[in-house]
Scaffold this motif. Structure first.
Motif, PDB file in Angstrom:
ATOM      1  N   ILE A   1       0.879  -1.180   0.000  1.00 35.62           N
ATOM      2  CA  ILE A   1       0.000   0.000   0.000  1.00 35.62           C
ATOM      3  C   ILE A   1       0.913   1.226   0.000  1.00 35.62           C
ATOM      4  N   ILE A   2       0.735   2.084  -0.969  1.00 34.34           N
ATOM      5  CA  ILE A   2       1.574   3.282  -1.073  1.00 34.34           C
ATOM      6  C   ILE A   2       0.699   4.504  -0.803  1.00 34.34           C
ATOM      7  N   ASP A   3       1.273   5.416   0.003  1.00 36.71           N
ATOM      8  CA  ASP A   3       0.525   6.604   0.412  1.00 36.71           C
ATOM      9  C   ASP A   3       1.078   7.805  -0.362  1.00 36.71           C
ATOM     10  N   LEU A   4       0.256   8.355  -1.273  1.00 31.89           N
ATOM     11  CA  LEU A   4       0.746   9.461  -2.107  1.00 31.89           C
ATOM     12  C   LEU A   4       1.018  10.714  -1.275  1.00 31.89           C
TER      13      LEU A   4
ATOM     14  N   GLY B   1      -5.596  12.000  -3.352  1.00 33.64           N
ATOM     15  CA  GLY B   1      -6.029  13.376  -3.596  1.00 33.64           C
ATOM     16  C   GLY B   1      -7.172  13.533  -4.594  1.00 33.64           C
ATOM     17  N   VAL B   2      -7.636  12.439  -5.175  1.00 32.63           N
ATOM     18  CA  VAL B   2      -8.768  12.563  -6.107  1.00 32.63           C
ATOM     19  C   VAL B   2     -10.046  12.713  -5.256  1.00 32.63           C
TER      20      VAL B   2
ATOM     21  N   HIS C   1      11.256  10.240   1.367  1.00 33.29           N
ATOM     22  CA  HIS C   1      12.321   9.298   1.033  1.00 33.29           C
ATOM     23  C   HIS C   1      11.929   7.854   1.357  1.00 33.29           C
ATOM     24  N   GLU C   2      11.404   7.694   2.560  1.00 34.31           N
ATOM     25  CA  GLU C   2      11.021   6.358   3.012  1.00 34.31           C
ATOM     26  C   GLU C   2       9.921   5.748   2.118  1.00 34.31           C
ATOM     27  N   GLU C   3       8.952   6.605   1.753  1.00 32.68           N
ATOM     28  CA  GLU C   3       7.840   6.107   0.946  1.00 32.68           C
ATOM     29  C   GLU C   3       8.316   5.797  -0.482  1.00 32.68           C
ATOM     30  N   LEU C   4       9.324   6.581  -0.944  1.00 31.35           N
ATOM     31  CA  LEU C   4       9.858   6.352  -2.289  1.00 31.35           C
ATOM     32  C   LEU C   4      10.539   4.973  -2.377  1.00 31.35           C
TER      33      LEU C   4
END
Ligand SMILES: O=C(O)CCC(=O)C(=O)O
Ligand SMILES: [Fe+2]
Length: 482
Positions: free
Chosen positions: A178-181, A213-214, A191-194
């Motif tokens: 799961i990635i958090d934009l 963000g949509v 950095h960590e999320e990248l």
């Protein structure tokens, strides 16, 4: 197109018309303009490339100068899609470089053999393979017409559908990332999320995107409109049916032979971007707010895709501009998939295993019926879609462009025994004239090893559709043995 100038006003040019040679009388100061082979192909034969020659004058020298306006060597030559709406493609698709090779090799045979070789003789099948789909019956109607004890037709029975092992995502090693934009955009956590984003693209080729963000109502309006559209009577939906040789509209995709097994689904495909390529004939006018909700969804998802591509470039260590220029104008297509319920759900497939051709796909489950499965370590993993998240996946183009760092993973869709399932995918693709190949920076970092051949985008798509039923085979055909 060629511009010919008679430098010293001495005539000698002749053109062949109806089997005879005619002299061209030049007008002082005028240019003689002629259509070349490429323009004949691009116009699907509407314009003609005519044989011509130069004769010698007994007394006077003659000098001429020709300026040729050719195609870029890296592009693909084919009849313009717009011109195929009502008819057949009369020429095959070819790379400009290949075409020129054939041109020079066949040069001395008059109307160059290169162009006659490209003229399609038996076009119907070949073209269905590149752009359109063979017509098959409407599955929603078929499903509604079946009594509960009736068998589904043989063409839909897929013995392979349930012979391979399926795991459901409860074991934590098998939960897709799961990635958090919002974390990617926040300097504190970026950095960590990248790192997590990069690892998702490398290990999984799939992730779920949250906090994208949509606006919620953009998503809920679209979902409602899609569900309502598929509830319309068949005749109303058929007003938007695909035309021969085109994938746009209501119908099917990937049906290329009369023998082929069929998917238990109907589809609706629309070109959304660039804006000037929208063909409003196919945009449903019912429900009345549908067009607006598609348009808003298109803008919002294109923003998310661009943002993700920028972060992916950053993760890959290339200038974002290098990646983004392939997506100039952000070409985008949308496909709604409608899977009717099927009493024999365990014998049919909603969508055959495939990889997505495009660069990046954003998928939404329109209703809460699961069905998407992805290939993981040789098994099928059933995916649990998070409410409000996009399921994002890496397509073939991104695998190639990333020189194999990111993975385009096979997936398929299953059908529910008594509930319809609807999903909507937006595909983000490169520009038509883009050359699809590993980014030179990445090849350099990989010790100069390009893991894939480069091909023009149209040529790539042709391979994609013709190899469609073979999972990843078209990608493998471009892969270099290293
Ligand atoms: O319906 C789904 O979950 C999958 C759809 C899909 O893979 C596609 O449209 O390419
Ligand atoms: Fe897909």
């Amino acid at each position: 197109m060629t511009f010919l100038l008679h430098v010293n006003d001495v005539d000698g040019l002749q053109i062949k018309k109806d089997g005879k040679w005619f002299p061209v009388q030049s007008i002082s100061g005028a240019l003689v303009i002629n259509i070349g082979d490429i323009l004949e192909i691009v116009t699907n034969g509407k314009y003609k490339s005519i044989e011509h020659r130069a004769v010698i004058n007994p007394d006077k020298e003659r000098i001429s100068s020709a300026a040729f306006h050719g195609a870029n060597k890296s592009c693909t030559i084919s009849p313009l899609q717009e011109l195929l709406k009502e008819g057949k493609a009369r020429y095959k698709v070819i790379d400009a470089g290949e075409y020129l090779k054939g041109y020079f090799a066949a040069k001395l045979e008059g109307r160059s053999k290169a162009i006659s070789n490209l003229q399609e003789k038996e076009i119907a099948m070949a073209h269905a393979r590149t752009t359109g789909s063979l017509p098959v019956g409407n599955v929603q109607e078929l499903a509604q017409s079946k009594r509960s004890d009736e068998q589904v037709p043989e063409r839909y029975i897929r013995p392979e559908a349930h012979t391979e092992e399926v795991i459901s995502g409860y074991d934590s090693t098998f939960v897709i990332p799961i990635i958090d934009l919002s974390k990617l955009c926040d300097p504190q956590s970026s950095h960590e999320e990248l790192v997590r984003l990069g690892s998702a693209c490398q290990q999984w080729g799939f992730f779920q995107l949250i906090n994208h963000g949509v606006p919620e109502e953009v998503i809920s309006d679209l979902k409602k409109n899609i569900s309502d559209f598929f509830k319309l009577p068949l005749e109303a939906k058929k007003a938007y049916s695909q035309l021969p040789n085109s994938l746009e509209g209501y119908g099917q995709v990937f049906v290329v032979s009369e023998e082929q097994k069929l998917d238990w689904a109907d589809m609706f495909y629309l070109v959304l971007r660039p804006n000037e390529s929208r063909d409003m004939r196919f945009w449903p006018a019912c429900p009345p707010s549908f067009r607006t909700s598609i348009d808003r969804y298109s803008t919002e998802t294109a923003k998310v895709a661009r943002c993700l591509l920028e972060f992916m470039a950053k993760h890959l260590g290339v200038e974002p501009e290098l990646l983004l220029e392939m997506f100039h104008g952000q070409p985008q297509g949308l496909r709604m998939n409608y899977y009717p319920p099927c009493r024999q759900a365990n014998k049919v497939l909603g969508m055959s295993p495939h990889t997505d051709a495009a660069c990046l796909t954003l998928l939404l489950q329109v209703n809460d019926v699961p069905g998407l499965q992805i290939r993981k370590d040789g098994k099928w993993l059933a995916l649990d879609a998070l409410e409000g998240a996009f399921i994002v996946n890496v397509g073939d183009v991104l695998e190639i462009v990333s020189n194999g760092k990111y993975k385009s993973v096979e997936h398929r869709a299953m059908v529910h025994p008594n509930r319809e399932r609807i999903s909507v995918a937006v595909f983000h693709r490169p520009c038509q004239d883009a050359l699809i190949g590993p980014l030179p920076e990445l090849v350099k970092n990989d010790g100069g090893k390009a893991r894939y051949s480069s091909v023009g985008y149209l040529d790539f798509m042709k391979r994609y559709y013709s190899a469609k039923l073979d999972g990843r085979n078209h990608l493998e055909s471009l892969r270099h043995e290293l």
